[in-house]
Motif scaffolding. Sequence first.
Motif, PDB file in Angstrom:
ATOM      1  N   LEU A  68      15.426 -35.352  -3.940  1.00  0.00           N
ATOM      2  CA  LEU A  68      14.691 -35.069  -5.062  1.00  0.00           C
ATOM      3  C   LEU A  68      13.957 -33.779  -5.008  1.00  0.00           C
ATOM      4  O   LEU A  68      13.937 -32.940  -5.972  1.00  0.00           O
ATOM      5  CB  LEU A  68      13.508 -36.115  -4.894  1.00  0.00           C
ATOM      6  N   TYR A  72      14.666 -30.829  -7.546  1.00  0.00           N
ATOM      7  CA  TYR A  72      13.579 -30.278  -8.024  1.00  0.00           C
ATOM      8  C   TYR A  72      13.274 -28.606  -7.961  1.00  0.00           C
ATOM      9  O   TYR A  72      12.961 -27.900  -9.061  1.00  0.00           O
ATOM     10  CB  TYR A  72      12.042 -30.972  -7.701  1.00  0.00           C
ATOM     11  N   THR A  75      15.864 -27.034 -10.229  1.00  0.00           N
ATOM     12  CA  THR A  75      15.430 -27.061 -11.785  1.00  0.00           C
ATOM     13  C   THR A  75      14.313 -26.128 -12.048  1.00  0.00           C
ATOM     14  O   THR A  75      14.541 -25.272 -13.047  1.00  0.00           O
ATOM     15  CB  THR A  75      15.203 -28.450 -12.360  1.00  0.00           C
ATOM     16  N   ILE A 121      22.368 -35.041  -7.493  1.00  0.00           N
ATOM     17  CA  ILE A 121      21.395 -36.336  -8.033  1.00  0.00           C
ATOM     18  C   ILE A 121      22.296 -37.569  -8.235  1.00  0.00           C
ATOM     19  O   ILE A 121      21.554 -38.651  -7.862  1.00  0.00           O
ATOM     20  CB  ILE A 121      21.108 -35.922  -9.522  1.00  0.00           C
ATOM     21  N   ALA A 183       7.876 -37.627  -7.418  1.00  0.00           N
ATOM     22  CA  ALA A 183       8.823 -38.199  -8.862  1.00  0.00           C
ATOM     23  C   ALA A 183       7.945 -37.951  -9.955  1.00  0.00           C
ATOM     24  O   ALA A 183       8.674 -37.423 -11.098  1.00  0.00           O
ATOM     25  CB  ALA A 183       8.813 -39.563  -8.330  1.00  0.00           C
ATOM     26  N   ILE A 186       8.749 -34.132 -11.149  1.00  0.00           N
ATOM     27  CA  ILE A 186      10.214 -34.115 -11.660  1.00  0.00           C
ATOM     28  C   ILE A 186      10.194 -34.602 -12.906  1.00  0.00           C
ATOM     29  O   ILE A 186      10.586 -33.752 -14.026  1.00  0.00           O
ATOM     30  CB  ILE A 186      11.166 -34.826 -10.592  1.00  0.00           C
ATOM     31  N   ASP A 190      10.620 -31.227 -16.789  1.00  0.00           N
ATOM     32  CA  ASP A 190      11.788 -30.776 -17.205  1.00  0.00           C
ATOM     33  C   ASP A 190      12.485 -32.180 -17.844  1.00  0.00           C
ATOM     34  O   ASP A 190      13.155 -32.605 -17.088  1.00  0.00           O
ATOM     35  CB  ASP A 190      12.721 -30.238 -16.429  1.00  0.00           C
ATOM     36  N   HIS A 193      16.526 -32.019 -17.719  1.00  0.00           N
ATOM     37  CA  HIS A 193      17.326 -32.143 -16.140  1.00  0.00           C
ATOM     38  C   HIS A 193      16.841 -33.427 -15.748  1.00  0.00           C
ATOM     39  O   HIS A 193      17.677 -34.135 -15.013  1.00  0.00           O
ATOM     40  CB  HIS A 193      16.823 -30.980 -15.287  1.00  0.00           C
ATOM     41  N   TYR A 194      15.622 -34.295 -16.218  1.00  0.00           N
ATOM     42  CA  TYR A 194      15.402 -35.514 -15.766  1.00  0.00           C
ATOM     43  C   TYR A 194      16.365 -36.296 -16.152  1.00  0.00           C
ATOM     44  O   TYR A 194      16.751 -37.522 -15.804  1.00  0.00           O
ATOM     45  CB  TYR A 194      13.958 -35.868 -16.106  1.00  0.00           C
ATOM     46  N   TYR A 197      19.090 -38.090 -14.085  1.00  0.00           N
ATOM     47  CA  TYR A 197      18.745 -39.116 -13.054  1.00  0.00           C
ATOM     48  C   TYR A 197      19.159 -40.511 -13.636  1.00  0.00           C
ATOM     49  O   TYR A 197      19.244 -41.447 -12.791  1.00  0.00           O
ATOM     50  CB  TYR A 197      17.542 -39.251 -12.415  1.00  0.00           C
ATOM     51  N   LEU A 225      15.190 -42.738  -9.958  1.00  0.00           N
ATOM     52  CA  LEU A 225      15.378 -41.533  -9.722  1.00  0.00           C
ATOM     53  C   LEU A 225      16.634 -41.161  -8.654  1.00  0.00           C
ATOM     54  O   LEU A 225      17.724 -40.888  -8.577  1.00  0.00           O
ATOM     55  CB  LEU A 225      14.207 -40.805  -9.275  1.00  0.00           C
TER      56      LEU A 225
END
Length: 386
Positions: A68, A72, A75, A121, A183, A186, A190, A193-194, A197, A225
Amino acid sequence: MTIAKLARRLLLLVTIACVPAVWAAETMVPAAPQLAAKAWILMDANSGAVLTESNSDQRLPPASLTKLMTAYIATLEINRGRIKESDMVTVSEHAWRTGGSRMFIKVGTQVSVGDLLHGIIIQSGNDASVALAEHIAGSEDAFADMMNTTAQKLGMQNTHFMDATGLPDPNHYSSAHDMAILARAIINADAQHYAIYSQKEFFWNNIKQPNRNLLLWRDKTVDGLKTGHTDEAGYCLVASAVRDGMRLVAVVFGTNSEQARAAETQKLLTYGFRFFETQSFYKKGTELAKAPVWKGDAREVQAGLANDLTMTLPRGQAKKLHAEMVLNPQLTAPIAQGQVIGKVEVKLDDKVVHTADLVALQPVEEGGLFRRLWDSIRLFFYGLFN
């Protein structure tokens, strides 16, 4: 003390409008579920409120939850313009030889940053994690320094990273609380990009691998996630779900199977959504009041919040709250933008249950000589009669 524990002790006095009677009613929030896990936490993603936890600050091996942080940072670097998703990364022998779960990239080939990010991811690729870490920082060791610096900035007090993958190391550890903090970062950093997940599988190099987060198949409200597993760490999961505008983050460390980590995490999410709700009162930067200013080039300054005022409460309690503005007396210029000039008090009846700072939304410079002298005289007489 968690919100669940407080709620069970809180006696609410509810005054019914136009009826001269006061009724006592207890907010009924049952005890949180006890899980078959080493540590866990349930947090509201918007307010950051902890709804329930057990051993959440205990330092434990995080296994692939480590990724993660790897994702992160990647990104963040993309959003800062330092790397692009289209950049091609040459796979080193070190990345290729990294053991554990793999994306199956080959030494000497080139893979895009975007594909590596998906491989980290969704497929939990250790090889992809090392390759992207080397591309960003030059070496995995240097990237680990970036990870630790970022963890400190986020307030992750019980975390230390030694690598980009989560392979066992005595000095590589985190906590359920810290992973919930990560989390939240994250999720809020964004949205584009999230969305990765929530993808259930990734097809690359003629190999299709599924996302190991079983809750993506079982609960349509879950959109992330990450899973993790080593013999030392057990089976771990960081999951997030959103229902009716309320987003929760659940973290479970150290269950004994892939099925157990999904089932225990689902217990936390069910408990949180059933018995709690999130109330947003005010948005940051919105003018909430005007405060009078002495000796300034303006007679007043706009007051607002530096951060959103959001609270997570037992269901049914939010409608009984009200907020009041309390401005500091005799504000005198100069006043800097962002300077604390008062507070917002959220009350249940007459009891303050939460406060937040009111700040100046724009600067106020000192006024001219006449304005300062005149206000000094006014303040003198104001002091005599007050």
